[in-house]
Design a protein around this motif. Sequence first.
Motif, PDB file in Angstrom:
ATOM      1  N   VAL A   1       0.829  -1.208   0.000  1.00 42.79           N
ATOM      2  CA  VAL A   1       0.000   0.000   0.000  1.00 42.79           C
ATOM      3  C   VAL A   1       0.862   1.254   0.000  1.00 42.79           C
ATOM      4  CG1 VAL A   1      -1.836   1.230   1.232  1.00 42.79           C
ATOM      5  CG2 VAL A   1      -1.795  -1.271   1.228  1.00 42.79           C
ATOM      6  N   THR A   2       2.034   1.180   0.635  1.00 47.27           N
ATOM      7  CA  THR A   2       2.902   2.353   0.744  1.00 47.27           C
ATOM      8  C   THR A   2       3.368   2.842  -0.618  1.00 47.27           C
ATOM      9  OG1 THR A   2       3.649   1.597   2.912  1.00 47.27           O
ATOM     10  CG2 THR A   2       5.039   3.214   1.798  1.00 47.27           C
ATOM     11  N   ARG A   3       3.504   1.955  -1.586  1.00 43.46           N
ATOM     12  CA  ARG A   3       4.024   2.329  -2.894  1.00 43.46           C
ATOM     13  C   ARG A   3       2.966   2.868  -3.844  1.00 43.46           C
ATOM     14  NH1 ARG A   3       8.545  -2.434  -4.134  1.00 43.46           N
ATOM     15  NH2 ARG A   3       9.760  -2.090  -2.224  1.00 43.46           N
ATOM     16  N   MET A   4       1.767   3.107  -3.343  1.00 46.94           N
ATOM     17  CA  MET A   4       0.745   3.732  -4.190  1.00 46.94           C
ATOM     18  C   MET A   4       1.182   5.129  -4.593  1.00 46.94           C
ATOM     19  SD  MET A   4      -3.003   2.822  -2.623  1.00 46.94           S
ATOM     20  CE  MET A   4      -2.667   3.704  -1.116  1.00 46.94           C
ATOM     21  N   GLU A   5       1.025   5.445  -5.868  1.00 44.77           N
ATOM     22  CA  GLU A   5       1.291   6.810  -6.334  1.00 44.77           C
ATOM     23  C   GLU A   5       0.061   7.687  -6.154  1.00 44.77           C
ATOM     24  OE1 GLU A   5       2.610   6.472 -10.318  1.00 44.77           O
ATOM     25  OE2 GLU A   5       4.520   5.532  -9.797  1.00 44.77           O
ATOM     26  N   MET A   6      -1.116   7.070  -6.222  1.00 46.81           N
ATOM     27  CA  MET A   6      -2.384   7.759  -5.976  1.00 46.81           C
ATOM     28  C   MET A   6      -3.282   6.799  -5.188  1.00 46.81           C
ATOM     29  SD  MET A   6      -3.166   9.474  -9.711  1.00 46.81           S
ATOM     30  CE  MET A   6      -3.264   7.872 -10.514  1.00 46.81           C
TER      31      MET A   6
ATOM     32  N   ALA B   1     -10.369  20.910  -6.540  1.00 42.32           N
ATOM     33  CA  ALA B   1     -10.030  20.722  -5.125  1.00 42.32           C
ATOM     34  C   ALA B   1      -8.550  20.351  -4.983  1.00 42.32           C
ATOM     35  CB  ALA B   1     -10.907  19.628  -4.516  1.00 42.32           C
ATOM     36  N   PRO B   2      -7.904  20.812  -3.900  1.00 44.97           N
ATOM     37  CA  PRO B   2      -6.497  20.436  -3.665  1.00 44.97           C
ATOM     38  C   PRO B   2      -6.391  18.965  -3.274  1.00 44.97           C
ATOM     39  CG  PRO B   2      -7.346  21.710  -1.815  1.00 44.97           C
ATOM     40  CD  PRO B   2      -8.407  21.736  -2.860  1.00 44.97           C
ATOM     41  N   ASP B   3      -5.227  18.374  -3.558  1.00 51.33           N
ATOM     42  CA  ASP B   3      -4.907  16.990  -3.207  1.00 51.33           C
ATOM     43  C   ASP B   3      -5.714  15.967  -4.004  1.00 51.33           C
ATOM     44  OD1 ASP B   3      -3.065  17.840  -1.243  1.00 51.33           O
ATOM     45  OD2 ASP B   3      -4.688  18.059   0.224  1.00 51.33           O
ATOM     46  N   ILE B   4      -6.387  16.413  -5.082  1.00 56.71           N
ATOM     47  CA  ILE B   4      -7.127  15.492  -5.943  1.00 56.71           C
ATOM     48  C   ILE B   4      -6.558  15.590  -7.352  1.00 56.71           C
ATOM     49  CG2 ILE B   4      -9.355  14.992  -7.019  1.00 56.71           C
ATOM     50  CD1 ILE B   4     -10.706  15.822  -4.458  1.00 56.71           C
ATOM     51  N   VAL B   5      -6.280  14.434  -7.956  1.00 59.62           N
ATOM     52  CA  VAL B   5      -5.761  14.408  -9.328  1.00 59.62           C
ATOM     53  C   VAL B   5      -6.921  14.683 -10.267  1.00 59.62           C
ATOM     54  CG1 VAL B   5      -4.509  13.047 -11.044  1.00 59.62           C
ATOM     55  CG2 VAL B   5      -4.039  12.718  -8.595  1.00 59.62           C
TER      56      VAL B   5
ATOM     57  N   VAL C   1      -2.391  12.332  -2.165  1.00 58.85           N
ATOM     58  CA  VAL C   1      -1.852  11.863  -0.885  1.00 58.85           C
ATOM     59  C   VAL C   1      -2.250  10.402  -0.711  1.00 58.85           C
ATOM     60  CG1 VAL C   1      -1.830  14.126   0.190  1.00 58.85           C
ATOM     61  CG2 VAL C   1      -3.884  12.740   0.342  1.00 58.85           C
ATOM     62  N   THR C   2      -1.332   9.589  -0.240  1.00 58.24           N
ATOM     63  CA  THR C   2      -1.600   8.163  -0.099  1.00 58.24           C
ATOM     64  C   THR C   2      -1.625   7.691   1.348  1.00 58.24           C
ATOM     65  OG1 THR C   2       0.773   7.698  -0.353  1.00 58.24           O
ATOM     66  CG2 THR C   2      -0.589   7.651  -2.350  1.00 58.24           C
ATOM     67  N   ALA C   3      -1.060   8.457   2.261  1.00 56.54           N
ATOM     68  CA  ALA C   3      -1.107   8.074   3.672  1.00 56.54           C
ATOM     69  C   ALA C   3      -2.562   8.018   4.131  1.00 56.54           C
ATOM     70  CB  ALA C   3      -0.317   9.061   4.524  1.00 56.54           C
ATOM     71  N   TYR C   4      -2.880   6.979   4.889  1.00 58.23           N
ATOM     72  CA  TYR C   4      -4.274   6.735   5.249  1.00 58.23           C
ATOM     73  C   TYR C   4      -4.896   7.913   5.992  1.00 58.23           C
ATOM     74  CZ  TYR C   4      -8.378   4.295   7.093  1.00 58.23           C
ATOM     75  OH  TYR C   4      -9.659   3.929   7.398  1.00 58.23           O
ATOM     76  N   LYS C   5      -4.163   8.502   6.898  1.00 57.58           N
ATOM     77  CA  LYS C   5      -4.685   9.629   7.672  1.00 57.58           C
ATOM     78  C   LYS C   5      -4.969  10.818   6.768  1.00 57.58           C
ATOM     79  CE  LYS C   5      -3.482  12.573  11.616  1.00 57.58           C
ATOM     80  NZ  LYS C   5      -2.455  12.867  12.654  1.00 57.58           N
ATOM     81  N   ASP C   6      -4.047  11.116   5.866  1.00 57.18           N
ATOM     82  CA  ASP C   6      -4.250  12.240   4.943  1.00 57.18           C
ATOM     83  C   ASP C   6      -5.373  11.958   3.959  1.00 57.18           C
ATOM     84  OD1 ASP C   6      -2.112  13.448   6.199  1.00 57.18           O
ATOM     85  OD2 ASP C   6      -0.639  12.675   4.770  1.00 57.18           O
ATOM     86  N   TRP C   7      -5.460  10.717   3.500  1.00 55.15           N
ATOM     87  CA  TRP C   7      -6.535  10.333   2.571  1.00 55.15           C
ATOM     88  C   TRP C   7      -7.900  10.498   3.231  1.00 55.15           C
ATOM     89  CZ3 TRP C   7      -9.997   6.153   2.935  1.00 55.15           C
ATOM     90  CH2 TRP C   7     -10.746   5.890   1.799  1.00 55.15           C
ATOM     91  N   LEU C   8      -8.013  10.118   4.505  1.00 53.99           N
ATOM     92  CA  LEU C   8      -9.280  10.300   5.224  1.00 53.99           C
ATOM     93  C   LEU C   8      -9.650  11.777   5.337  1.00 53.99           C
ATOM     94  CD1 LEU C   8      -9.124   7.743   8.187  1.00 53.99           C
ATOM     95  CD2 LEU C   8     -10.605   7.665   6.174  1.00 53.99           C
ATOM     96  N   ALA C   9      -8.654  12.637   5.549  1.00 53.36           N
ATOM     97  CA  ALA C   9      -8.926  14.079   5.660  1.00 53.36           C
ATOM     98  C   ALA C   9      -9.461  14.636   4.343  1.00 53.36           C
ATOM     99  CB  ALA C   9      -7.655  14.813   6.078  1.00 53.36           C
TER     100      ALA C   9
END
Length: 348
Positions: free
Chosen positions: A239-244, A276-280, A306-314
Amino acid sequence: MLDFIQKNAEPLISFGISVLIFFGFFLVSKLFQYKMVPVLRHLFSKLKGNFATRLLERINLPLSTFWLLIGAQIALSRLFPQNVLPVSLTHIFRSGYALLVGWTACNLVDLIPILPQLNWNNSEAIKKILRRILKALILAFAVVIVIGEFGYDVNGLVAGLGLGGLTISLAAKDSAANMFSGLLLLIERPFELGDWISCTAAEGTVEDISFRSTKIRTFANTVSVVPNSVLCAGTITNVTRMEMRLSKSTIGITYDTPRDKIEKVIAELREMLTTAPDIVSDTVQVRLTGFGASSIDVLVQYYTSVTAYKDWLAVTERVNFDILSIMRSNQVEFAFPSRSIYIEKNGQ
């Protein structure tokens, strides 16, 4: 009485000398361990680098034991004719020296620079496994020497183990499978220490890759120890190697909503997501995908940068609040599971 003392004086004197010899070597061993080693450690600490200090720490106990073994051999030899030990005791002491050399060599393995040019994140884990393999080989050689010292044929001994040999072989097969699987994981690097992975056995953060298994800390903050052979046999998702990171949901709109309002909501949702920011932006998909049992279904799909779970939830939370605002500003209602019941009157 005097004759008895004179007759037994020589053996008693010999025994006393043997005790004194062993006690002398015992003192040398303790003086080396508790006096000389601290002094040498203090002197070596002033030198650049700590190799000498580490070397001293690893040979401290083996060398202290060596003095005791030498003292015991010399002391016992005085109790036998011509100061020569019996063959059985000779084999015991020679076996002791072999084990002592193996012990020392195992302690020195940690000082050997194994693969110094390796700069992978998993390099320390690889070096740890290689050192353990080397230590196991050293101990195996020492045990073989001890067995051979007592006159046993090692090949015949292994061949004669029968069912016990088969059991050992099967256990060794599993251990070898885990060992080579661990090396394969470290060389191919499907994941590294600290990566979040998902496999058939567990999902979580990789904390350690050892000789036999991989430790994974799960969502529940527990540690799952997965054998390396089991890990290699299944699918590993890093999961860590996700680019998106994908976010996908379906919005249900009530059937009594006019078409123009639905089209306007879809257009505003698409505009909100693409800006929106942080969205491709080029991954945004907002489409009317079908008609459910109690709702008109609109797909909302996008990838976050952003791929980190915490940031993705935000990011997902912010988008959901924006969706809620767009729906309310256009007076479009969310559908919920419902059922219409029609009752016919008799005679009509």
